[in-house]
Write an enzyme that holds these catalytic residues in place. Structure first.
Site, PDB file in Angstrom:
ATOM      1  CD  GLU A 244      -5.295  -5.768  -1.447  1.00 22.54           C
ATOM      2  OE1 GLU A 244      -5.982  -6.414  -0.929  1.00 22.54           O
ATOM      3  OE2 GLU A 244      -4.922  -5.017  -1.552  1.00 22.54           O
TER       4      GLU A 244
ATOM      5  CB  CYS B  29     -11.112  -2.314  -0.263  1.00 24.67           C
ATOM      6  SG  CYS B  29     -10.132  -1.691  -1.712  1.00 24.67           S
TER       7      CYS B  29
ATOM      8  CG  ASN C 115      -0.305   0.041   2.551  1.00 26.51           C
ATOM      9  OD1 ASN C 115       0.568  -0.751   2.836  1.00 26.51           O
ATOM     10  ND2 ASN C 115      -0.820   0.547   3.414  1.00 26.51           N
TER      11      ASN C 115
ATOM     12  CB  CYS D  73      -8.438  -4.442  -4.081  1.00 30.95           C
ATOM     13  SG  CYS D  73      -7.315  -3.335  -3.577  1.00 30.95           S
TER      14      CYS D  73
ATOM     15  CD  GLU E 252      -1.269   5.190   4.750  1.00 30.87           C
ATOM     16  OE1 GLU E 252      -1.809   4.198   5.145  1.00 30.87           O
ATOM     17  OE2 GLU E 252      -0.762   5.834   5.432  1.00 30.87           O
TER      18      GLU E 252
ATOM     19  CB  CYS F 198      -5.240  -1.074  -2.101  1.00 32.72           C
ATOM     20  SG  CYS F 198      -6.668  -0.236  -1.222  1.00 32.72           S
TER      21      CYS F 198
END
Length: 164
Positions: free
Chosen positions: A75, A112, A62, A115, A64, A73
């Site tokens: 993935e 999520c 991830n 993803c 940010e 993310c």
């Protein structure tokens, strides 16, 4: 009106030692991916490892951003890397794990919705299932054999992109 019951099948393991050697290697690689996580705001690291046919493993973590919606993310970082670097590759499986110093993670962290939709698109594009392993560093592991088990009602519109 018709009522329909939807069932999914997944495997549950007490720990990674119960997995095949190949899946253990993928989990170990997802743990390695945690090292490249840029998560100074949430302090919640996520690592993904994706195995392509032929055995190549691609990592993602991830990333940010102070403007939260601008992050990405783990993935999707890994999947989009595959899409741009290996556009014709076939994904066999992926492992996802998470870590934080703020609390103990006792259950596997799942992907999520955004993803899952991207994962479903890759599965659809390659026309073969992608196994997904959600791996808790010190505990339980969940495994599905297809993204469809995770997102049975993923967005699909076959007319998009067609000349119809």
């Amino acid at each position: 009106m018709k009522s329909i019951n939807l069932n999914i099948t997944f495997e549950q393991y007490a720990g990674v030692e119960e997995l095949s050697k190949s899946d253990q290697e993928l989990c170990s690689s997802s743990k390695q991916a945690l090292d490249s996580s840029y998560s100074p705001y949430s302090k919640f690291k996520v690592g993904t490892a994706i195995r392509l046919t032929g055995g190549k493993i691609v990592l993602g973590s991830n990333q940010e951003n102070l403007a939260y919606p601008s992050g990405l993310c783990a993935e999707r970082v890994a999947l989009f890397s595959i899409g741009s670097t290996y556009p014709d590759a076939v994904i066999e499986s992926m492992a996802i794990t998470a870590q934080t110093e703020a609390f103990e993670i006792v259950k596997p962290v799942t992907s999520c919705g955004g993803c899952l939709q991207v994962m479903a698109e890759f599965e659809r594009k390659q026309n073969s299932p992608i196994a997904v392993i959600f791996y808790c560093l010190n505990g339980e592991v969940l495994k599905v054999h297809s993204v469809k088990d995770l997102l049975p009602f993923g967005f699909v519109e076959d007319r998009l992109g067609s000349k119809a």
